[in-house]
Design an enzyme around this catalytic site. Structure first.
Site, PDB file in Angstrom:
ATOM      1  N   GLU A 113       0.819  -1.219   0.000  1.00 30.36           N
ATOM      2  CA  GLU A 113       0.000   0.000   0.000  1.00 30.36           C
ATOM      3  C   GLU A 113       0.852   1.267   0.000  1.00 30.36           C
ATOM      4  O   GLU A 113       0.494   2.259  -0.637  1.00 30.36           O
ATOM      5  CB  GLU A 113      -0.923  -0.002   1.218  1.00 30.36           C
ATOM      6  CG  GLU A 113      -1.863   1.190   1.278  1.00 30.36           C
ATOM      7  CD  GLU A 113      -2.838   1.099   2.441  1.00 30.36           C
ATOM      8  OE1 GLU A 113      -3.047   2.126   3.103  1.00 30.36           O
ATOM      9  OE2 GLU A 113      -3.394   0.007   2.675  1.00 30.36           O
ATOM     10  N   ASP A 114       2.000   1.241   0.693  1.00 30.25           N
ATOM     11  CA  ASP A 114       2.730   2.489   0.942  1.00 30.25           C
ATOM     12  C   ASP A 114       4.128   2.563   0.351  1.00 30.25           C
ATOM     13  O   ASP A 114       4.830   3.552   0.566  1.00 30.25           O
ATOM     14  CB  ASP A 114       2.819   2.733   2.457  1.00 30.25           C
ATOM     15  CG  ASP A 114       1.471   3.079   3.066  1.00 30.25           C
ATOM     16  OD1 ASP A 114       0.599   3.547   2.314  1.00 30.25           O
ATOM     17  OD2 ASP A 114       1.278   2.865   4.273  1.00 30.25           O
TER      18      ASP A 114
END
Length: 205
Positions: free
Chosen positions: A75-76
């Site tokens: 996600e990051d």
């Protein structure tokens, strides 16, 4: 993931046949290098390690604990799910995928915040298995601990650091997550989470 990073990780993870947790910790350290927690100078890695510790209080499932360490790398960071599967196998990649939002990078993040939270809540309510729920509980408890500490220090100015700046919307999201995870209410982690949500959002004193 860049080719240089991939080569570096393959070299590091092959040293001395590291156990799974240590391999996940090395991978997450490289993936999150230079990152800090939102609105602070705290190294980002503190969060996934805390999430792993919370998961380890609920289960001795080594793959799930490793997934907790890795839960934000897709996600990051620029790590992809296929790359994560190459390093750690399908089950760990699956649980990381369960915990990864579709951030819709082509759109402003503030415009998709509620949609992303609704999708996550619906997944926890309707499709998540018990392991995915444990991982989500640990992630949200770690976040709530951070929120509760910061509210004590800076009050409602805290919400200015997020894409969604309405405190009531955060309260809605955290409470709906607690309800979706209620089958875990026998665990101290859920009880602590529920208590912190009530305290931070003034549902109870």
């Amino acid at each position: 993931m860049t080719m240089e990073m991939s080569k570096q990780l393959k070299c590091m993870l092959s040293v001395d046949d590291l156990p799974l947790f240590e391999r996940a910790a090395v991978f997450a350290t490289v993936a999150h290098r230079g990152e800090t927690r939102k609105g602070s100078r705290i190294p980002y890695l503190v969060h996934p390690m805390e999430v792993a510790a919370i998961v380890a209080e609920m289960t001795d499932d080594q793959e799930l604990i490793a997934a907790a360490v890795l839960h934000d790398v897709v996600e990051d960071t620029d790590v992809t799910l296929p790359e994560l599967q190459e390093f750690f196998g399908g089950r760990i990649a699956f649980y990381v995928a369960c915990e990864s939002e579709d951030k819709r990078p082509e759109l402003p993040p503030e415009s998709t915040w509620k949609l992303r939270k609704e999708e996550a809540i619906a997944f926890l309510r309707n499709r998540a298995d018990r392991s995915a729920k444990m991982l989500a509980l640990a992630d949200k408890l770690s976040n709530m601990r951070s929120v509760a500490r910061d509210v004590e220090i800076i009050g409602d100015r805290l919400w200015e650091r997020f894409h969604e700046k309405d405190k009531s919307m955060h309260g809605w999201m955290y409470r709906k997550v607690a309800e979706a995870l209620e089958e875990l209410k026998e665990y101290p982690a859920w009880q602590e989470y529920d208590c912190l949500v009530g305290k931070v959002f003034e549902e109870r004193q």
